[in-house]
Motif scaffolding. Structure first.
Motif, short mmCIF file in Angstrom:
data_model
loop_
_atom_site.label_atom_id
_atom_site.label_comp_id
_atom_site.label_asym_id
_atom_site.label_seq_id
_atom_site.Cartn_x
_atom_site.Cartn_y
_atom_site.Cartn_z
N ARG A 3 -10.92 23.55 6.62
CA ARG A 3 -11.59 24.83 6.44
C ARG A 3 -13.11 24.69 6.53
N GLU A 4 -13.65 23.59 5.99
CA GLU A 4 -15.09 23.35 6.13
C GLU A 4 -15.47 23.26 7.61
N TRP A 5 -14.68 22.53 8.35
CA TRP A 5 -14.94 22.39 9.80
C TRP A 5 -14.93 23.74 10.49
N ARG A 6 -13.92 24.55 10.21
CA ARG A 6 -13.81 25.85 10.86
C ARG A 6 -14.93 26.80 10.41
N ASP A 7 -15.46 26.57 9.22
CA ASP A 7 -16.56 27.39 8.71
C ASP A 7 -17.93 26.85 9.12
N GLY A 8 -17.93 25.76 9.88
CA GLY A 8 -19.21 25.21 10.36
C GLY A 8 -19.95 24.37 9.35
N VAL A 9 -19.25 23.87 8.32
CA VAL A 9 -19.89 23.02 7.31
C VAL A 9 -19.93 21.59 7.83
N ASP A 10 -21.12 21.00 7.89
CA ASP A 10 -21.26 19.64 8.39
C ASP A 10 -20.71 18.62 7.39
N PRO A 11 -20.27 17.46 7.88
CA PRO A 11 -19.86 16.38 6.96
C PRO A 11 -21.04 15.91 6.12
N ALA A 12 -20.75 15.46 4.90
CA ALA A 12 -21.81 14.88 4.07
C ALA A 12 -22.29 13.60 4.73
N PRO A 13 -23.59 13.45 4.97
CA PRO A 13 -24.12 12.30 5.73
C PRO A 13 -24.25 11.06 4.85
N GLY A 32 0.81 -1.21 0.00
CA GLY A 32 0.00 0.00 0.00
C GLY A 32 0.84 1.26 0.00
N PHE A 33 0.14 2.37 -0.04
CA PHE A 33 0.76 3.70 -0.09
C PHE A 33 0.00 4.57 0.90
N HIS A 34 0.69 5.04 1.92
CA HIS A 34 0.05 5.80 3.00
C HIS A 34 0.58 7.23 3.01
N VAL A 35 -0.33 8.18 3.07
CA VAL A 35 0.04 9.60 3.07
C VAL A 35 -0.25 10.17 4.45
N HIS A 36 0.77 10.76 5.07
CA HIS A 36 0.63 11.43 6.37
C HIS A 36 0.63 12.94 6.14
N THR A 37 -0.38 13.61 6.65
CA THR A 37 -0.48 15.07 6.53
C THR A 37 -0.56 15.68 7.92
N GLY A 38 0.19 16.73 8.14
CA GLY A 38 0.23 17.37 9.44
C GLY A 38 -1.10 17.99 9.83
N ILE A 39 -1.46 17.85 11.10
CA ILE A 39 -2.67 18.47 11.64
C ILE A 39 -2.29 19.24 12.90
N ASP A 40 -3.13 20.21 13.25
CA ASP A 40 -2.84 21.04 14.41
C ASP A 40 -3.22 20.37 15.72
N SER A 41 -4.20 19.46 15.68
CA SER A 41 -4.67 18.83 16.91
C SER A 41 -5.45 17.58 16.54
N PRO A 42 -5.59 16.63 17.49
CA PRO A 42 -6.45 15.46 17.22
C PRO A 42 -7.89 15.85 16.94
N GLU A 43 -8.36 16.91 17.58
CA GLU A 43 -9.74 17.36 17.33
C GLU A 43 -9.90 17.76 15.86
N GLU A 44 -8.93 18.52 15.35
CA GLU A 44 -8.97 18.87 13.94
C GLU A 44 -8.91 17.61 13.08
N GLY A 45 -8.06 16.67 13.46
CA GLY A 45 -7.91 15.45 12.69
C GLY A 45 -9.21 14.68 12.54
N VAL A 46 -9.97 14.54 13.62
CA VAL A 46 -11.23 13.82 13.55
C VAL A 46 -12.24 14.59 12.68
N ALA A 47 -12.24 15.90 12.80
CA ALA A 47 -13.13 16.71 11.95
C ALA A 47 -12.79 16.51 10.48
N VAL A 48 -11.51 16.39 10.17
CA VAL A 48 -11.09 16.14 8.79
C VAL A 48 -11.51 14.74 8.35
N LEU A 49 -11.30 13.73 9.19
CA LEU A 49 -11.71 12.37 8.86
C LEU A 49 -13.18 12.33 8.46
#
Length: 396
Positions: free
Chosen positions: A261-271, A129-146
């Motif tokens: 940026r979606e998270w910080r702008d209050g955009v909900d995840p696509a359900p 496989g091929f795994h990409v690691h991208t820096g995040i500011d906090s675990p909270e941000e990371g979960v919002a991105v996931l």
């Protein structure tokens, strides 16, 4: 700009027959640390064992741009190949082995326990496989991105597809690695977590089942890294061409930034229901870029190129801001024009004149071609193979 880095799993192969060789431990011993006077660690790569002795993993250091990452990927591949040559072998960026062979589990207690518990799944699990690691500011941000990238990850399966053969057989899939990998109990797309607390609770509940041995076996398509402040996207096949690998990393970083940026702008995840995400991943694994994918907006069939360009359009604001929009467009155009790794493998089989996969010589030609492309990328056909010039590399 966020830092990013990658992990690549490479096959160790016999250069004449294309059969995988269980040489990872010997190869790793030959990858000596750089001298103390070597250049700073941010320009170094490292190497480690994986589940099978027929493969080795390379890891880049964190990078800031496509060019720097591509240089490290090429350097890691070249250094691993040079070490393999000393042992009479080569390395190939193939997500599954075209040639059938027995595999050998790396002799570590954790892997031995996995072998006992998961049986055939471990015995057959020679996948890269091929795994990409991208820096995040906090675990909270990371979960919002996931929560906000989960609906788009299947597109990365399609563009990275590099596993049409499996143990001497034509699979009918572009990324058969995806099918083999998803036999693990916690592999695949995940739910919308909504918070770091829920993410931690889900991981804890998975471990409490006793099915998984540790958090390392939480094989979500994307997850928080355990030991680094990064988000890890894990859906892609290892890419035959280094240029495609670096392109996918650029797309992943833009996905992470866009989702943040979606998270910080209050955009909900696509359900999107997880079952639809599984369907999109299956379709991408089956068809790659040759047919139709499930569009990540509607989850209805659409031509693969349209879905890929739709992803570029979605990421365009971030890519443009980071000076990578034209680079990404050019990379996507190149893959659509020249083919994914799976398409290149089938072309190599046809070019051998031995296009019956039951003929071992034809699949050996596929592996030989893959060795060239692994090292030389888009220039593989014209490139000679002088001994690589190596620097700033250490053993991990």
């Amino acid at each position: 700009m966020r830092t990013f880095g990658v992990e690549e799993e490479l096959l160790i192969v016999d250069p004449a027959t294309g059969v995988p060789l269980a040489l990872a431990d010997a190869l790793l011993r030959s990858l000596k640390p750089a001298p103390a006077a070597a250049e700073p660690a941010h320009e170094e790569s490292s190497f480690s064992l994986e589940l099978k002795l027929e493969q080795i993993e390379t890891q880049t250091a964190p990078c800031l741009d496509y060019g720097g990452l591509l240089q490290q990927i090429r350097q890691s591949r070249a250094f691993a190949d040079q070490a393999a040559r000393v042992l009479g072998a080569r390395v190939a960026a193939l997500a599954t082995s075209p040639r059938a062979s027995a595999t050998h589990t790396t002799p570590k207690p954790r892997y031995a326990t996995m072998q006992q518990r998961f049986g055939l799944t471990v015995r057959e699990q020679l996948t890269c496989g091929f795994h990409v690691h991208t820096g995040i500011d906090s675990p909270e941000e990371g979960v919002a991105v996931l929560d906000r990238i989960r609906d788009k990850l299947a597109v990365l399966i399609a563009i990275s597809a590099n596993s049409p053969f499996w143990n001497g057989a034509v699979t009918g899939f572009e990324s058969y690695r995806t099918q083999a990998w998803n036999r693990w109990p916690a592999a695949g797309p995940s739910m919308i977590f909504g918070s770091l607390a829920m993410y931690r609770r889900v991981v804890s509940r998975l471990l409490e089942t006793g099915v998984l041995f540790d958090e390392g076996m939480v094989y979500f398509d994307a997850r928080l890294a355990r030991y680094h402040p990064t988000l890890e996207v894990r859906v892609a096949d290892v890419c035959l061409r280094a240029e495609d690998a670096a392109l996918i990393a650029v797309l992943v970083r833009a996905l992470v930034e866009s989702a943040s940026r979606e998270w910080r702008d209050g955009v909900d995840p696509a359900p999107v229901p997880t079952v639809l995400l599984k369907m999109a991943a299956w379709q991408a694994s089956n068809c790659g870029l040759r047919g139709k994918l499930l569009d990540f907006g509607s989850f209805r069939p659409a031509p693969a190129d349209e879905v890929l360009y739709a992803l570029l359009d979605f990421l365009a604001p971030v890519l443009a801001e980071q000076g990578e929009l034209e680079l990404a467009r050019g990379g996507v155009d190149r893959v659509l024009a020249n083919g994914t790794g799976s398409q290149l493998q089938r072309q190599a089989l046809r070019a051998s004149g031995l296009d019956n996969p039951a003929d071992d010589a034809g699949l050996a030609a596929v592996v030989a071609h893959a060795v060239r492309v692994t090292l030389h990328g888009a220039d593989a056909e014209a490139a000679a193979e002088p001994a690589p010039v190596l620097s700033r590399v250490r053993r991990g």
